[in-house]
Design a protein around this motif. Structure first.
Motif, PDB file in Angstrom:
ATOM      1  N   LYS A 108       3.585  13.344   5.364  1.00  0.00           N
ATOM      2  CA  LYS A 108       4.839  12.575   5.312  1.00  0.00           C
ATOM      3  C   LYS A 108       4.938  11.783   4.006  1.00  0.00           C
ATOM      4  CE  LYS A 108       6.488  11.924   9.970  1.00  0.00           C
ATOM      5  NZ  LYS A 108       7.153  10.995  10.862  1.00  0.00           N
ATOM      6  N   LEU A 109       3.811  11.269   3.534  1.00  0.00           N
ATOM      7  CA  LEU A 109       3.827  10.512   2.274  1.00  0.00           C
ATOM      8  C   LEU A 109       4.288  11.414   1.126  1.00  0.00           C
ATOM      9  CD1 LEU A 109       0.430   8.606   2.694  1.00  0.00           C
ATOM     10  CD2 LEU A 109       2.699   7.546   2.617  1.00  0.00           C
ATOM     11  N   VAL A 110       3.712  12.609   1.062  1.00  0.00           N
ATOM     12  CA  VAL A 110       4.056  13.525  -0.032  1.00  0.00           C
ATOM     13  C   VAL A 110       5.510  13.972   0.103  1.00  0.00           C
ATOM     14  CG1 VAL A 110       3.530  15.763  -1.089  1.00  0.00           C
ATOM     15  CG2 VAL A 110       1.669  14.281  -0.313  1.00  0.00           C
ATOM     16  N   GLU A 111       5.923  14.243   1.342  1.00  0.00           N
ATOM     17  CA  GLU A 111       7.303  14.692   1.561  1.00  0.00           C
ATOM     18  C   GLU A 111       8.302  13.602   1.150  1.00  0.00           C
ATOM     19  OE1 GLU A 111       8.511  17.393   1.995  1.00  0.00           O
ATOM     20  OE2 GLU A 111      10.358  17.353   3.170  1.00  0.00           O
ATOM     21  N   ALA A 112       7.986  12.349   1.496  1.00  0.00           N
ATOM     22  CA  ALA A 112       8.888  11.246   1.130  1.00  0.00           C
ATOM     23  C   ALA A 112       8.981  11.122  -0.387  1.00  0.00           C
ATOM     24  CB  ALA A 112       8.387   9.938   1.736  1.00  0.00           C
ATOM     25  N   ALA A 113       7.843  11.185  -1.071  1.00  0.00           N
ATOM     26  CA  ALA A 113       7.846  11.063  -2.536  1.00  0.00           C
ATOM     27  C   ALA A 113       8.633  12.218  -3.159  1.00  0.00           C
ATOM     28  CB  ALA A 113       6.412  11.048  -3.058  1.00  0.00           C
ATOM     29  N   ARG A 114       8.447  13.409  -2.609  1.00  0.00           N
ATOM     30  CA  ARG A 114       9.129  14.587  -3.173  1.00  0.00           C
ATOM     31  C   ARG A 114      10.643  14.488  -2.975  1.00  0.00           C
ATOM     32  NH1 ARG A 114      11.252  18.956  -1.876  1.00  0.00           N
ATOM     33  NH2 ARG A 114      10.914  18.670   0.351  1.00  0.00           N
ATOM     34  N   ILE A 115      11.063  14.130  -1.756  1.00  0.00           N
ATOM     35  CA  ILE A 115      12.513  14.017  -1.502  1.00  0.00           C
ATOM     36  C   ILE A 115      13.113  12.966  -2.430  1.00  0.00           C
ATOM     37  CG2 ILE A 115      14.245  13.233   0.165  1.00  0.00           C
ATOM     38  CD1 ILE A 115      12.553  14.408   2.389  1.00  0.00           C
ATOM     39  N   TYR A 151      -5.094   4.056  -4.988  1.00  0.00           N
ATOM     40  CA  TYR A 151      -4.284   4.219  -3.771  1.00  0.00           C
ATOM     41  C   TYR A 151      -4.136   5.705  -3.443  1.00  0.00           C
ATOM     42  CZ  TYR A 151      -3.310  -0.758  -3.817  1.00  0.00           C
ATOM     43  OH  TYR A 151      -3.445  -2.125  -3.771  1.00  0.00           O
ATOM     44  N   THR A 152      -5.261   6.299  -3.062  1.00  0.00           N
ATOM     45  CA  THR A 152      -5.284   7.735  -2.772  1.00  0.00           C
ATOM     46  C   THR A 152      -4.583   8.013  -1.440  1.00  0.00           C
ATOM     47  OG1 THR A 152      -7.346   7.479  -1.597  1.00  0.00           O
ATOM     48  CG2 THR A 152      -7.506   7.960  -3.957  1.00  0.00           C
ATOM     49  N   LEU A 153      -4.296   9.283  -1.203  1.00  0.00           N
ATOM     50  CA  LEU A 153      -3.623   9.661   0.049  1.00  0.00           C
ATOM     51  C   LEU A 153      -4.410   9.198   1.274  1.00  0.00           C
ATOM     52  CD1 LEU A 153      -2.220  13.297  -0.268  1.00  0.00           C
ATOM     53  CD2 LEU A 153      -0.957  11.195   0.174  1.00  0.00           C
ATOM     54  N   ASP A 154      -5.727   9.416   1.246  1.00  0.00           N
ATOM     55  CA  ASP A 154      -6.553   9.030   2.399  1.00  0.00           C
ATOM     56  C   ASP A 154      -6.508   7.524   2.624  1.00  0.00           C
ATOM     57  OD1 ASP A 154      -7.292  11.473   3.087  1.00  0.00           O
ATOM     58  OD2 ASP A 154      -9.360  11.375   2.318  1.00  0.00           O
ATOM     59  N   TYR A 155      -6.652   6.796   1.514  1.00  0.00           N
ATOM     60  CA  TYR A 155      -6.666   5.334   1.614  1.00  0.00           C
ATOM     61  C   TYR A 155      -5.325   4.824   2.167  1.00  0.00           C
ATOM     62  CZ  TYR A 155      -6.711   0.448   0.200  1.00  0.00           C
ATOM     63  OH  TYR A 155      -6.626  -0.923   0.203  1.00  0.00           O
ATOM     64  N   VAL A 156      -4.240   5.343   1.624  1.00  0.00           N
ATOM     65  CA  VAL A 156      -2.908   4.872   2.044  1.00  0.00           C
ATOM     66  C   VAL A 156      -2.662   5.251   3.508  1.00  0.00           C
ATOM     67  CG1 VAL A 156      -0.424   5.082   1.610  1.00  0.00           C
ATOM     68  CG2 VAL A 156      -2.011   4.932  -0.310  1.00  0.00           C
ATOM     69  N   HIS A 157      -3.076   6.440   3.896  1.00  0.00           N
ATOM     70  CA  HIS A 157      -2.914   6.862   5.290  1.00  0.00           C
ATOM     71  C   HIS A 157      -3.673   5.920   6.226  1.00  0.00           C
ATOM     72  CE1 HIS A 157      -3.055   9.021   8.990  1.00  0.00           C
ATOM     73  NE2 HIS A 157      -4.299   9.435   8.832  1.00  0.00           N
ATOM     74  N   ARG A 158      -4.920   5.584   5.840  1.00  0.00           N
ATOM     75  CA  ARG A 158      -5.749   4.722   6.693  1.00  0.00           C
ATOM     76  C   ARG A 158      -5.080   3.363   6.904  1.00  0.00           C
ATOM     77  NH1 ARG A 158     -10.124   5.804   3.921  1.00  0.00           N
ATOM     78  NH2 ARG A 158     -10.294   3.801   2.867  1.00  0.00           N
ATOM     79  N   ARG A 159      -4.507   2.823   5.852  1.00  0.00           N
ATOM     80  CA  ARG A 159      -3.926   1.470   5.983  1.00  0.00           C
ATOM     81  C   ARG A 159      -2.529   1.479   6.579  1.00  0.00           C
ATOM     82  NH1 ARG A 159      -5.510  -3.031   1.552  1.00  0.00           N
ATOM     83  NH2 ARG A 159      -3.875  -4.092   2.735  1.00  0.00           N
ATOM     84  N   THR A 219       0.837  -1.203   0.000  1.00  0.00           N
ATOM     85  CA  THR A 219       0.000   0.000   0.000  1.00  0.00           C
ATOM     86  C   THR A 219       0.869   1.250   0.000  1.00  0.00           C
ATOM     87  OG1 THR A 219      -1.553  -1.271   1.319  1.00  0.00           O
ATOM     88  CG2 THR A 219      -1.948   1.082   1.178  1.00  0.00           C
ATOM     89  N   LEU A 220       1.910   1.233   0.821  1.00  0.00           N
ATOM     90  CA  LEU A 220       2.784   2.409   0.900  1.00  0.00           C
ATOM     91  C   LEU A 220       3.412   2.708  -0.460  1.00  0.00           C
ATOM     92  CD1 LEU A 220       4.308   4.414   2.993  1.00  0.00           C
ATOM     93  CD2 LEU A 220       6.230   2.956   2.418  1.00  0.00           C
ATOM     94  N   PHE A 221       3.999   1.673  -1.093  1.00  0.00           N
ATOM     95  CA  PHE A 221       4.709   1.939  -2.356  1.00  0.00           C
ATOM     96  C   PHE A 221       3.752   2.277  -3.487  1.00  0.00           C
ATOM     97  CE2 PHE A 221       8.031  -0.357  -0.042  1.00  0.00           C
ATOM     98  CZ  PHE A 221       8.928   0.690  -0.028  1.00  0.00           C
ATOM     99  N   ALA A 222       2.578   1.636  -3.493  1.00  0.00           N
ATOM    100  CA  ALA A 222       1.590   2.000  -4.514  1.00  0.00           C
ATOM    101  C   ALA A 222       1.210   3.474  -4.330  1.00  0.00           C
ATOM    102  CB  ALA A 222       0.367   1.102  -4.410  1.00  0.00           C
ATOM    103  N   GLY A 223       1.063   3.891  -3.064  1.00  0.00           N
ATOM    104  CA  GLY A 223       0.716   5.286  -2.787  1.00  0.00           C
ATOM    105  C   GLY A 223       1.825   6.239  -3.214  1.00  0.00           C
ATOM    106  N   LEU A 224       3.078   5.887  -2.919  1.00  0.00           N
ATOM    107  CA  LEU A 224       4.199   6.762  -3.300  1.00  0.00           C
ATOM    108  C   LEU A 224       4.326   6.849  -4.822  1.00  0.00           C
ATOM    109  CD1 LEU A 224       6.895   5.714  -0.636  1.00  0.00           C
ATOM    110  CD2 LEU A 224       5.515   7.798  -0.662  1.00  0.00           C
TER     111      LEU A 224
END
Ligand code: SF4
Length: 714
Positions: A276-283, A261-269, A224-229
């Motif tokens: 943090k998800l967006v920051e990780a993808a951006r970095i 795999y939207t932000l909300d969905y990924v956060h929930r799981r 879920t995390l990687f699909a979201g990123l």
């Protein structure tokens, strides 16, 4: 009388340089070699543990043993033991065919440079494909991903050369894996030069504390995390377009597959916050050169093949491979390599090669899946395995579901363990053959040769520092003797770490009338390299070798692309998205490493006994409060497949809803420790029948859904 000797540690890939003091024939101290040009005076606690084993720690076996009855052992003359083993193997092959014989190689076998090629040579001469190893228990998702996606022949960059580094399911400050050679120092150095580091781990680990960003992932939610990123990167157009155009394919199918795999969905799981998800993808995508490194955490979790594929997809989208012109300063000394940006097409060997007889899958990276080993023994049929030789490993501990593996091993006509300890597997064996320990044998640091994170061409040869007990058997002699007894002629080939016999260059035929001398085998490895063996032998601290570096060559575009989203990946992403949430009140088990042990090794050393007399069940203090638990309370931890006893210990760095315990700990046979006082074996929560991966039969060993209850035991 006292003397000091330079050598190197044989516990893991890093081959750290050491200085060993010998007094009256006994190795008494081991210290780091500060003059070592690669490891520069670094080593870890496990180097000391290895010395304890030399001095009898961990219950050293020093003579060949033969079991009669349940636990009745007879000492056997070495030649008689090897004759009997060879005769029994020969009879089994004659009666049941070549596939009735298998070899399992554990961690101890991988780092035995001179002998391990002979294990593969023996199987080759018998005609059996049944080579299993510990790597297929904690690494094979990596191979599946490479062979399903394809890869670049240039290799991945050295982590020292990148601007953004993501470490997933790895805690190198404890495991001492990547970054190699003093991970804390390296991470601090790279941080000073501007590298941004992201750590993905359920715990705020020792490594996470040095990172720029920590993603506290709920165990088992890697997919879920990687699909979201991946979705965030594509949505923002942050992918490396030039790299993707030239080397990657099926981006549109990927975009569609990760759309849910939207932000909300990924956060929930995952429990990772959207910012943090967006920051990780951006970095990771926007800092320049990037590299994603995965540890065993991701490879042992649910849907590990898909998770590894999505992690590799994120890496590929962000161009995490060497490009034409990138400099490779260490192409290797022993095995010559060339580097180009050729895309190696997906191959999926498990679909068309030799198949397991108990499951619809086959060879991955030239190995049969170890998760299927018990069924390959138990399932009736002409290809059933009836004899197993275990080289430097403890598969009973590595696999989980011990009752099934024990039942399978008891069904074998012949089980032989080459092991210096009475491990769980040794105790079930018909014969235990004691090999020399690392400082008693010859070796080359071949595992470090040309490996991506070692920037200097370097070679080290170790001669024995202390004499082994008189009746131990060098593994090369074991395979030579057994093959000779079976009437087979062995050929010795240079086979690198994870290398295949069939792909290795022709070697030399062993003289089957006298045992090979390990020094002659080492000479063969060094032949046709820029190194003079006698000079190498005269330099026990190793030699920096003048091997020219290479720039990655540009190859013509032949149209082959890495497949980022084949149909089975898209299908499985949809299945994951449709999964139901866990039952309320349940936890997830996250297995962890401890500094003092190496998988099941060194459990009985002084440091391990002192710091971990039991295998603590670490919990977040708020969870303990909610459950009414105090440190030291005993709890029962149960999965769908089994249960174990644990002793609660507080861990403020652990996210809520997680139980964290060390793997490969405790007794696999409950009769030996009914109250699980010597530690709790998390393999009891594992199933080798359900929740196993489709291609590599990898059992789920972490991220397991569990419930807890108070134990009646105090
Ligand atoms: S990191 Fe530790 S276990 Fe690995 S080679 Fe170095 S000293 Fe040995």
């Amino acid at each position: 009388m006292q003397s000091t000797h330079k050598s190197f540690c044989r516990n893991c890939t890093h081959s750290c340089g050491v200085v060993v003091t010998v007094e009256n024939g006994r190795a008494t101290t081991v210290k780091p070699d500060h003059d070592h040009p690669v490891t520069e005076g670094y080593f870890c606690i496990k180097a000391r543990a290895s010395l304890e084993l030399h001095e009898g720690g961990d219950g050293r076996v020093t003579e060949c043993l033969k079991r009669s009855g349940h636990d009745d052992w007879t000492r056997l003359d070495t030649s008689q033991a090897l004759d009997e083993i060879g005769d029994r193997l020969k009879a089994i092959v004659e009666k049941h065919g070549p596939r009735s014989v298998a070899v399992y190689m554990g961690t101890g076998g991988f780092y035995n440079s001179l002998a391990h090629p002979l294990a593969k040579a023996l199987l080759h001469e018998i005609g059996s494909p049944n080579f299993f190893s510990s790597a297929s228990v904690d690494q094979s998702a990596r191979w599946v991903s490479m062979m399903r996606m394809g890869f670049l022949a240039s290799g991945k960059p050295n982590p020292a050369d990148v601007d953004a580094l993501m470490l997933v399911g790895a805690n190198p400050l404890i495991s001492h894996w990547l970054p190699a050679f003093n991970p804390a120092k390296r991470l601090r150095e790279w941080s000073r030069k501007g590298t941004r580091t992201i750590v993905v781990d359920p715990r705020y680990t020792e490594t996470a504390k040095l990172a720029d960003l920590h993603l506290p992932l709920r165990p088992g939610e890697d997919v879920t995390l990687f699909a979201g990123l991946v979705r965030i990167v594509l949505e923002n157009g942050w992918q490396d377009r030039d790299f993707c155009d030239r080397y990657a394919g099926r981006l549109e199918q990927l975009r569609t597959a990760v759309e849910p795999y939207t932000l909300d969905y990924v956060h929930r799981r995952t429990q990772v916050t959207p910012d943090k998800l967006v920051e990780a993808a951006r970095i990771f995508a926007c800092s320049g050169k990037s590299l994603l490194i995965t540890g065993t955490g991701i490879a042992m979790a649910p849907r590990s093949n898909l998770a590894m594929h999505m992690a590799d997809t994120l890496n590929a989208l962000c161009g995490g491979w060497r490009r034409p012109g990138d400099w490779v300063s260490n192409p290797g000394v022993l095995l010559s390599r060339t580097f180009s940006d050729t895309v190696i097409a997906p191959s999926r060997p498990w679909e068309s090669g030799i198949q397991c007889h108990s499951a619809p899958t086959g060879l991955v990276q030239g190995e049969m899946p170890t998760g299927a080993l018990p069924d390959e023994i138990l399932t009736p049929g002409e290809n059933r395995i009836r004899a197993l030789v275990v080289l430097g490993g403890n598969p009973l501990k590595a696999l989980g579901q011990p009752e099934k593996t024990m039942r399978a091993f008891r069904e074998l006509d012949l089980l032989v363990s080459l092991d210096p300890r009475m491990s769980d597997t040794s105790r079930l064996s018909h014969y235990v053959v004691p090999p020399p320990l690392p400082y008693e044998r010859h070796d080359l640091n071949y595992v470090l040769d040309g490996i991506g994170w070692s920037t200097k061409p370097f070679l080290q040869y170790a001669e024995p520092i202390t004499a082994p007990p008189p009746h131990v058997v060098d593994e090369s002699r074991f395979f030579w003797h057994v093959a000779g007894r079976m009437g087979l002629q062995l050929e010795y080939r240079k086979i690198g770490l994870l290398g295949l016999y069939r792909d290795a260059a022709p070697g030399f035929p062993l003289d089957m009338t006298s045992p090979p001398h390990p020094e002659d085998l080492a000479r063969w490895w060094v032949r046709d390299t820029p190194v003079d063996f006698d000079e190498l032998r005269a330099s026990p601290g190793g030699l920096l070798v003048d091997v020219p570096g290479q720039a990655v060559a540009a190859s013509p575009d032949d149209g082959v692309r890495m497949d980022l989203c084949p149909d089975d990946i898209a299908c499985e992403l949809a299945q994951v998205h449709a999964e139901q949430p866990d039952t309320k009140g349940s936890y997830r088990l996250a297995t962890r490493r401890i500094r003092e042990t190496l998988n099941s090794m060194y459990r009985s050393t002084q440091a391990a006994e002192r710091n971990f007399p039991v295998n603590p069940a670490f919990m977040n203090p708020d969870d303990m409060k909610d459950e009414g638990l105090q440190p030291g309370d005993r709890i029962v931890i149960a999965s769908r497949h089994g249960s174990l006893q644990g002793t609660v210990r507080e861990d403020r760095d652990l996210g809520r809803g997680t139980i964290s315990m060390a793997q490969c700990f405790g007794e696999s046979d409950l009769e030996r420790d009914p109250d699980q006082r010597t530690g709790s074996f998390t393999g009891r929560l594992v199933s080798l029948e359900e929740d196993v991966e489709a291609i590599n039969h990898m059992p789920v060993q972490t991220g397991i859904v569990v419930t807890i209850s108070k134990s009646g035991l105090s």
